[in-house]
Design an enzyme around this catalytic site. Sequence first.
Site, PDB file in Angstrom:
ATOM      1  N   ILE A  65      61.541  61.030  47.804  1.00 39.48           N
ATOM      2  CA  ILE A  65      60.389  61.599  48.510  1.00 39.48           C
ATOM      3  C   ILE A  65      59.931  62.877  47.824  1.00 39.48           C
ATOM      4  CG2 ILE A  65      59.466  62.287  50.741  1.00 39.48           C
ATOM      5  CD1 ILE A  65      60.545  59.357  50.517  1.00 39.48           C
ATOM      6  N   ASP A  66      60.874  63.685  47.340  1.00 40.34           N
ATOM      7  CA  ASP A  66      60.514  64.862  46.560  1.00 40.34           C
ATOM      8  C   ASP A  66      59.739  64.454  45.302  1.00 40.34           C
ATOM      9  OD1 ASP A  66      62.100  66.331  48.377  1.00 40.34           O
ATOM     10  OD2 ASP A  66      62.652  67.743  46.805  1.00 40.34           O
ATOM     11  N   VAL A  67      60.219  63.421  44.624  1.00 41.00           N
ATOM     12  CA  VAL A  67      59.558  62.954  43.401  1.00 41.00           C
ATOM     13  C   VAL A  67      58.141  62.469  43.710  1.00 41.00           C
ATOM     14  CG1 VAL A  67      59.637  61.241  41.552  1.00 41.00           C
ATOM     15  CG2 VAL A  67      61.747  62.368  42.286  1.00 41.00           C
ATOM     16  N   ASP A 113      64.572  66.070  51.817  1.00 34.57           N
ATOM     17  CA  ASP A 113      64.320  64.694  51.417  1.00 34.57           C
ATOM     18  C   ASP A 113      65.060  63.675  52.285  1.00 34.57           C
ATOM     19  OD1 ASP A 113      63.415  62.849  48.861  1.00 34.57           O
ATOM     20  OD2 ASP A 113      65.368  62.250  49.624  1.00 34.57           O
ATOM     21  N   ALA A 162      55.860  65.367  44.554  1.00 36.71           N
ATOM     22  CA  ALA A 162      55.512  66.089  43.331  1.00 36.71           C
ATOM     23  C   ALA A 162      54.346  65.417  42.625  1.00 36.71           C
ATOM     24  CB  ALA A 162      56.728  66.168  42.408  1.00 36.71           C
TER      25      ALA A 162
END
Length: 382
Positions: free
Chosen positions: A165-167, A137, A170
Site C-alpha cells: 500500500i505504501d508502494v 501499511d 507512492a
Amino acid sequence: MFHNLKVLELASVLAGPSVGQFFAELGAAVIKVENLKTGGDVTRSWKGMGEQTDERSAYFCSCNWGKKSIAVDLSTVEGKQIVKELAKRSDIIIASYKPGDAEKLGVSYQQLSMNNDQLIYGQITGYGSDDDRVGYDAVIQAESGFMDLNGEKDGQPTKMPVALIDVLAAHQLKEGLLLALLKKERSGVGSLVEVSLIQSALSSLANQATNWLVAKKLPTRQGSSHPNIAPYGDSFLTKDGKRVLLAIGNDRQFKDLIAVLGISEQVLDLGAWGLEVKFLSNQQRVENRLALNEILEDAIAKRGSKELLDNINQLKIPAGIIQNVAEAFSTDVAKEVLLKSSELLGVKNFIGRVSGIEPPTSPLLPPPHFGEHTTEILSSLH
C-alpha cells in the site's frame, strides 16, 4: 531530466521516501530532513533478525538512495528556521505527517508556501486530511480488503510481505506531483498534492473491486488462483521438483498448453474423474478449476522443468518457475535495475525508458548516514 529540481523530503518510512528517491534517480537534488532528537527516519532501526548493518538498515536502504541528510530539531526556533530557508529554495516538498502535526511544527503547505508561491507540496496521510489516525501499511491492508483476499481458501487473512500500500500510494503521489509540475510550467503556480493510503489501497483493488461492484460477487481467499481466469496463478511441481506457475490468459494459449503437455481433448472432455466436463472456454475452466488442476498436475509431474519451459516459451505461453529473491536477482534483467556504490547494492525506483531523455550519468549517492550532510547544507544557507 530533473537536474535543476530541488526536493525537500520531510517524510519517513517507505511511501514518501521512495518518491524522493524517484526524483533523485532522475537528477534532482534531494535533501532529507531527519529528526535530530529521535535518530532520524524510524526505518534506520528496522533491522531483521541477525542483520549486521550500521544505522543504514537494509529497510532504510530500500528507498533512500541519492539523498543528502540533515539532522534538525523542528521543536526549536532554529530548526524551524532552517527548514523554512530550505523550503524557500525548494521546488517540491514531500511530507508524511498526521493531519495537524505539520501545522504544529510550522511546516505545512500553507505555512511554507507563504514565502514560495511556486512551491509544490506532496502530502501522504493514512486516511486523508480530516482524519488524524496513524496510517500504517498493515492496518490499511486489513481495512481495505487486501488481507481478506490474500491467503489460502481455508487459511487466515494474510498480510502481503511487501508494504504494497505504501508502494501504491507512492506511485499515486508521483503522478500527482508530475501533474503539479506540468501545471507550474504552464501557469507558474504551485500546488498542494494530497494522497491517502486508504484511497490508494481501495483504488488498487482493480478487478477485485469490480467483481463486487459490477458482478456482485464478493471476492474470497483462494490462494494464488485467479477468480476470473483459469489456470492463472495455479502452480504445479515438475519431475525435478521445480514449481511452475501458469498464467493462461486466453483459449489459444490453453490449447497450446495442452498440446505441449500431450493432453488429448478427450481427457479434457471427460475430466479427471470420468465426469463429462468441458475446459475449452475460460469460463468453463474457472467453473471446473479443481478437475482441470488435477489433470495438469499429473501431466506436469512427468516433465522436467527446463524442457517444459523451453517448449512453453517457444509457443509464447505465459508461465515461469517460482524463484526465491536470490534467484530472481541472479538474472540478467535484474542486474539492469540495480543501484551500486562501493559498499552497497540497491534497487532503482524508476525503471522506465523515455526516448530522447538520457538518465543521469553520474552515480547515485548511497543512502546517507544520519545527518551526514548537515554541515554542508547549513553552510549553503549562508
